[in-house]
Design a protein around this motif. Sequence first.
Motif, PDB file in Angstrom:
ATOM      1  N   SER A  71      -1.152   8.072  -9.061  1.00 56.47           N
ATOM      2  CA  SER A  71      -2.360   7.547  -9.695  1.00 56.47           C
ATOM      3  C   SER A  71      -2.892   6.420  -8.821  1.00 56.47           C
ATOM      4  N   SER A  72      -4.001   5.831  -9.216  1.00 54.20           N
ATOM      5  CA  SER A  72      -4.530   4.742  -8.406  1.00 54.20           C
ATOM      6  C   SER A  72      -3.614   3.531  -8.450  1.00 54.20           C
ATOM      7  N   HIS A 283     -12.715  13.607 -14.981  1.00 58.60           N
ATOM      8  CA  HIS A 283     -12.723  12.183 -15.307  1.00 58.60           C
ATOM      9  C   HIS A 283     -11.356  11.554 -15.066  1.00 58.60           C
ATOM     10  N   LYS A 284     -10.318  12.254 -15.443  1.00 59.09           N
ATOM     11  CA  LYS A 284      -8.975  11.693 -15.278  1.00 59.09           C
ATOM     12  C   LYS A 284      -8.593  11.614 -13.805  1.00 59.09           C
ATOM     13  N   GLY A 291     -12.237   3.341 -12.767  1.00 59.70           N
ATOM     14  CA  GLY A 291     -11.601   3.453 -11.461  1.00 59.70           C
ATOM     15  C   GLY A 291     -10.106   3.671 -11.550  1.00 59.70           C
ATOM     16  N   GLN A 292      -9.634   4.064 -12.739  1.00 56.75           N
ATOM     17  CA  GLN A 292      -8.204   4.318 -12.922  1.00 56.75           C
ATOM     18  C   GLN A 292      -7.958   5.807 -12.802  1.00 56.75           C
ATOM     19  N   PHE A 293      -7.584   6.254 -11.617  1.00 58.91           N
ATOM     20  CA  PHE A 293      -7.411   7.691 -11.424  1.00 58.91           C
ATOM     21  C   PHE A 293      -5.973   8.095 -11.700  1.00 58.91           C
ATOM     22  N   GLN A 294      -5.806   9.062 -12.614  1.00 56.77           N
ATOM     23  CA  GLN A 294      -4.475   9.602 -12.889  1.00 56.77           C
ATOM     24  C   GLN A 294      -4.407  10.976 -12.236  1.00 56.77           C
TER      25      GLN A 294
END
Lengths: 334, 292
Positions: A71-72, A283-284, A291-294
Amino acid sequence: MGLRSRHSSSVTTTSVQEPNNGNIFNIDTGKKTLGNKYDWLIFMGPAMILVAVFFIAPVIIVFIISFTNMSSLTGFSNWSWIAFENWIKIFTHPQSGQHVKVTIIYVFFTLIFFNVGLALLLAILTTHIPKAAGFAFRALWLVPRITPVVVYIMMWKYLMADSPYGIFNEIFFKPLGFETSEIIAAHPYIAIILVNGFIGASFGMIIFTSAIESISKDIMNSSLVDGANIFQRIKYIIIPQIKWPLMFVTTFQTLSLITSFEQIMILTDGSYGTEVWSLWAYHKGLNNYFGQFQWGFGMALAGILVIISIGFCIAYLKFFKFSDMIQEPKIETL
Amino acid sequence: MTEKSGIRSFPWGKIIPFIILLIFSIPLILGIYWIIISTFSVSTRGLVPVDSAGNPGGLTLANWSFLADPVVWKLTLNTFILASTQTLGVLLVSSMAGYALARINFKGRKSFLGSTMVLQAFPATTLLIATYFVLRFISGIPLIKVFGYDTLGGVILVSIATQLPLGIWLMKGFFDAIPWDLERAALIDGCSRWRTFRQILLPQIRPGVAALSVFSFITGWSSFLIPYSFLTNQDTAVISTYINRLMQDTAPVNYSLVAAVGLFQLLPVIFFFIFTQKYLLAIFSGGMKGGS
């Protein structure tokens, strides 16, 4: 006919040993290959490379990353393997049910009413009016597909906006005394189905039109002479003649609807309960406000789509008896 | 003769189709009309152009001043390069593969044919996120880094790949419909597969090639998601991403300007379509007569 094909098969079972020497027939071998044995590799090569690099490799990457917590927060270096955690999370996630529901509604109604239904209606109607008029209507219906998607969506936002801007409200609802409303917010499902359906209809329309035009004029005219009405003509002549294109469009459009989110993303960005599964994954995994990429979870969501889609394909193949339709190559079997 | 009996059989035949078509087309007609009107207006209420105070009027050419901006022409060139190059790529790769699938018996033929359909089912999300990794990987390889991340070449390759399933299916269908007598004679006389393909079969499927060209060019010209995802450099941006930026940058979005740029992008495609539409409709009727 029987004589002819028997004769031809005896010719094709002979093989050519030296392509450049012309007519040297080797009757004994009975080999079924004409030309060089590896010719197919040259023809298939480019397609196979592109498929390997841009379809197979990405899918492998998806499934690999879906088993990580990438993730980010972890970045590309500090991640670790978490086995099926992302996959289990999908089934326990409180929002999963809502995303499944909206996806099914969206795909089903867009497909039935627009991508196949309206497409067939448009093809039949535009081939039964004067040529120039048919051309004009088909051109009109291609506009949604060729219009840049951002401009197309902006057009619909204006069509469905509340008064005093919205065109539907200003022209239809207000003069008729109805309450005006922001249509996208009031009827979000109808909005996403309309917006996608008006694009989707043109694909089938073009394919069906070509198929209908290709039906022999003799058959079409003889149905007229025999006194068939338009519905009989559609049922007994047009539909059976375009069975293959009908199958092709249905199959193709179901699968692409399940995975499409571009228009919905620009229209509502998933608000009003319109976040279809593929948009949820996007979106995820790639794009959200925080800006929280999983990546791991997003890839698992996408992985579900891959599995569902392949399941659909297999069902289609079985249902339509596709293997019967995939004919043997003519040049080698006849 | 048959024309007349047609009119007798369908007394409603000429009017009703028109009415049904018109009713279904209302949103499109209104929407397109609005786009055209708004590009010449300060703002609009319904379909009425208004000035900044909201009174009817407010016609202006100011929305079209973007045409004087050289950046727009650079973007237009990029868009053209993207659309035409990927069209050529799609045509070449899918006609070759379509030929092999229709005419050559090789191991794995059926499974490849079946999988072209499965390929179309891969979610765009899957392709986008993972393709980003693939393009990054290509960027690291010296000779082919022109096809890597943030290059027009990379976007073209991805575009070709995503259109392949459709292209191969269509091409294979066109090859299937061609009588094989001509080609069989050529092959038995020792003509190579490649020459047979190029000189005998390709001319036969001209309508199919034209149809796929139209599909592919239109797709490439108006594509958004792929260039948006893989082109960050302003020098290689295309019109679609430019429009998107217009909608995001300007504080209150100037929709009249966006519509104007959109119309600018749309017009060449409409002209292109008008001149090639007859190929699309000649697909089945025209190309096949010659061979049989």
